[in-house]
Design a protein around this motif. Structure first.
Motif, PDB file in Angstrom:
ATOM      1  N   TRP A 149       7.055  -1.378  -8.959  1.00 44.26           N
ATOM      2  CA  TRP A 149       5.358  -0.744 -10.352  1.00 44.26           C
ATOM      3  C   TRP A 149       5.870   0.337 -10.409  1.00 44.26           C
ATOM      4  N   LEU A 159      -1.314  -2.229  -4.248  1.00 41.28           N
ATOM      5  CA  LEU A 159      -0.982  -2.686  -5.338  1.00 41.28           C
ATOM      6  C   LEU A 159      -0.992  -3.672  -5.059  1.00 41.28           C
ATOM      7  N   ARG A 186       4.146   6.362  -9.333  1.00 42.52           N
ATOM      8  CA  ARG A 186       3.297   7.300  -9.042  1.00 42.52           C
ATOM      9  C   ARG A 186       1.663   6.801 -10.101  1.00 42.52           C
ATOM     10  N   THR A 187       1.727   6.043 -11.014  1.00 43.80           N
ATOM     11  CA  THR A 187       0.589   5.245 -11.412  1.00 43.80           C
ATOM     12  C   THR A 187      -0.275   4.230 -10.824  1.00 43.80           C
ATOM     13  N   GLY A 188       0.848   3.518 -10.053  1.00 42.67           N
ATOM     14  CA  GLY A 188       0.649   2.900  -9.417  1.00 42.67           C
ATOM     15  C   GLY A 188       0.372   0.419 -10.126  1.00 42.67           C
ATOM     16  N   ARG A 189       1.135   0.972 -11.492  1.00 42.01           N
ATOM     17  CA  ARG A 189       0.875   0.359 -12.279  1.00 42.01           C
ATOM     18  C   ARG A 189       2.134  -0.812 -12.287  1.00 42.01           C
ATOM     19  N   VAL A 248      -2.470   6.157  -0.971  1.00 38.38           N
ATOM     20  CA  VAL A 248      -2.722   7.121  -2.392  1.00 38.38           C
ATOM     21  C   VAL A 248      -3.108   5.688  -3.209  1.00 38.38           C
ATOM     22  N   GLY A 249      -3.596   6.106  -3.323  1.00 39.88           N
ATOM     23  CA  GLY A 249      -5.030   4.654  -4.690  1.00 39.88           C
ATOM     24  C   GLY A 249      -5.304   3.635  -3.613  1.00 39.88           C
ATOM     25  N   GLU A 250      -5.006   2.170  -4.905  1.00 37.86           N
ATOM     26  CA  GLU A 250      -5.629   0.897  -5.037  1.00 37.86           C
ATOM     27  C   GLU A 250      -4.710   0.323  -4.199  1.00 37.86           C
ATOM     28  N   ARG A 301       0.599  -1.137  -0.169  1.00 38.52           N
ATOM     29  CA  ARG A 301       0.629   0.418  -0.026  1.00 38.52           C
ATOM     30  C   ARG A 301       0.782   1.167   0.126  1.00 38.52           C
TER      31      ARG A 301
END
Length: 600
Positions: free
Chosen positions: A507, A475, A510-513, A471-473, A461
């Protein structure tokens, strides 16, 4: 303009070498070797030359095992602490059914190894008993008894060297080997019993690839890379390594250093001392050479955590038993220690200014230690005072300071992450909640805007440490929670160590990708990861007892795995200049690996 002046005299006046070469064997199952006798003669020439090595050299060619044992025992007995001793073996290396290592003598019978060959364990014990503090053991052989199966090799089956040559600390022992585990030590085409090539014809006498390279570096002085007029053991190894690899042989020479007595010089350089030599900028390189040196430090207990101070002057270690030890990584000597916890220490972290050392573990507290004293490390006890931070975290598995030093994060069995101001020792905000199982790894981004947390709930996380908000979902792509978590120095990658049989998970924070993972050949559970300060290397280690170096941008391996530990490796740390990689293992040792500089 570069000039030279004659090299000074060697600092160690009592220098002795025993060179053992066995190429002729009575057992028909042991093929004759042409290289050992020539290798010993060439090495004796450079070591014994007064202008080079200044060693008193004893050479033993094709000895029977009884004479071999007596010669080794006589040579190592009665030595003084200030002496330098070299033991060189070139022969067949053999394993019995229980995988115990033996060195063959001319009367060795493969069916009677314990009674007719030199036991590696026996040799180790003689070295342990020897009082000389500087010991150099050179092995130009593979650990095998099946030479005839592979053309040009001295064996076919191998085990790791450290299994037989254990860590003997404080004695300055250096072990050089011609090849890695599972590799051969090549000498070209083997001899028939008659002494000719397998294909017929006369066979010119020549040395093995490794020893020939070693001798060349000493005889010419080309191995003296720093131009100080001396060729150290590490420089001789580095030169031989490069020459063997240039020759294209499928072998990788290895160097092992145990204990701590500083540099050991083999010879003076006939090239002398370089004066006013220019310092050209090195050409960019995409990969690095293997370690230029390796050193194993003995700890009181299994090691769970290691950490470098920001200036690289201190290395902290801790683990089972609850003690924190401080080391000078340059001298490899312990400089201070303290009992931090009655139980196991799991995590260490230096503050960015090096003024504080945070420690946590099974006593469910977080301590702040102040490594007092000048950087010269003249004081015997550096860990003088501590302060327990308020608030419980459960068992502490992970600690991390923010880049500006304003926050200290801790995570553990309580499934939450707590933040403190390390200067006021007061909590900052509420605990970060969201993980459903233990938090076992933490990392701040280089700019301090993100805090990453990894858990055994199989999630990573991201949090805003200023607000405590996620921040975001979480990973994706994690099969199993793992101990290692790190941002690349430029902040563009976030890496989790991965689970059993997995490579690191990467990952874009910045994008979580996820970033494509390539890391080939992964078969172990990874417990620790670390980026080099320049971001050119990613180090990983775990239950496989080895350290692997990778190019994090391509996921491809860099060099060969670093071996030496006997147990799982739980922590990795680079020094601030990237020249040293430290590893902590449950075998109660710290590995220090000297790495060349990189401009990648």
């Amino acid at each position: 303009m570069t000039g030279t002046r004659p090299a000074p005299e060697l600092p160690d006046q009592h220098r002795s070498a025993l060179l053992i070469a066995t190429g002729v064997y009575r057992d028909p199952e042991l093929a004759r070797l042409r290289a050992p006798a020539q290798d010993a003669a060439d090495l004796a020439e450079v070591l014994g030359a007064p202008s080079l090595g200044g060693f008193g050299v004893t050479t033993l060619v094709d000895p029977e095992v009884h004479a071999l044992r007596i010669a080794v025992d006589d040579f190592l007995s009665g030595r003084g602490p200030g002496e330098v001793v070299v033991v060189y073996l070139s022969c067949h290396g053999l394993l019995d059914a229980r995988r115990r290592l033996y060195f063959a003598a001319t009367d060795t019978n493969k069916a009677r190894l314990p009674s007719t060959s030199l036991d590696a364990q026996w040799l180790l014990e003689r070295l342990d008993d020897c009082r000389a503090r500087r010991q150099i053991l050179i092995l130009d052989c593979c650990f095998s008894g099946a030479f005839a199966r592979v053309k040009g090799g001295k064996g076919s089956e191998d085990i790791t060297l450290d299994r037989h040559f254990g860590v003997e600390h404080g004695r300055g022992r250096v072990v050089l080997t011609a090849s890695r585990a599972t590799e051969y030590s090549f000498e070209g085409e083997p001899l028939n019993p008659s002494g000719t090539r397998s294909g017929g014809g006369d066979l010119p006498v020549q040395g093995s690839v490794f020893t020939s390279a070693l001798v060349d570096g000493l005889r010419t002085g080309k191995a003296d890379k720093d131009g100080d007029g001396f060729v150290s053991v590490s420089e001789a190894y580095a030169y031989a390594y490069a020459k063997v690899r240039e020759a294209g042989e499928a072998q990788t020479p290895q160097q092992w250093l145990y204990g701590g007595e500083g540099e050991v010089f083999l010879t003076r350089s006939p090239l002398g001392v370089r004066v006013d030599r220019p310092q050209p900028k090195p050409a960019p390189q995409q990969t690095r050479m293997p370690p230029t040196w390796t050193w194993m430090l003995s700890c009181r207990h299994p090691v769970r955590a290691v950490a470098f101070s920001p200036d690289g002057s201190l290395l902290a270690s801790a683990g089972k038993g609850g003690s924190v030890q401080l080391w000078n990584p340059q001298t490899r000597q312990e400089t201070g220690s303290a009992i931090a916890s009655a139980r196991s220490v799991q995590a260490l972290a230096f503050s960015p200014d090096g003024a504080l050392l945070a420690e946590g573990g099974f006593d469910r507290k977080v301590y702040l230690w102040r490594p007092d004293g000048p950087r010269s490390l003249q004081f015997p006890h550096l860990l003088r005072s501590h302060q327990t931070l308020g608030g419980r975290t459960g068992v502490v598995f992970a600690l991390a300071f923010s880049p500006d030093g304003s926050l200290l994060a801790a995570g553990g069995r309580a499934k939450t992450v707590r933040l403190w101001n390390p200067h006021t020792r007061e909590p900052v905000g509420e605990p970060l909640t969201g993980h459903t199982k233990y938090v076992i790894a933490l990392a701040f981004s280089p700019d301090g805007t993100l805090l990453a947390t990894a858990s055994t709930d199989k999630t990573v996380r991201l949090w805003d440490p200023r607000t405590g908000k996620p921040v975001g979902e979480p990973l994706a792509g994690i099969e199993m929670g793992s101990n290692g978590l790190a941002f690349s120095p430029d902040g563009s990658l976030l890496v989790n160590a991965g689970g059993y049989g997995e490579g690191p998970r990467m990952w874009d924070p910045r994008t979580g990708r996820p970033v494509s993972n390539r890391f080939p050949g992964y078969k172990e559970h990874t417990c620790a990861i670390a980026f080099s300060p320049d971001g050119a290397l990613l180090a990983t280690a775990g239950t496989g007892k080895t350290i692997r170096l990778w190019n994090p941008r391509t996921g491809q391996p860099v060099g060969q795995p670093l071996t030496g530990h006997k147990g799982a490796i739980h922590s990795l740390a680079f020094s601030s200049d990237g020249s040293i990689l430290a590893s902590g293992s449950i075998d109660a040792t710290i590995g220090l690996w000297g790495l060349p500089a990189s401009n990648a």
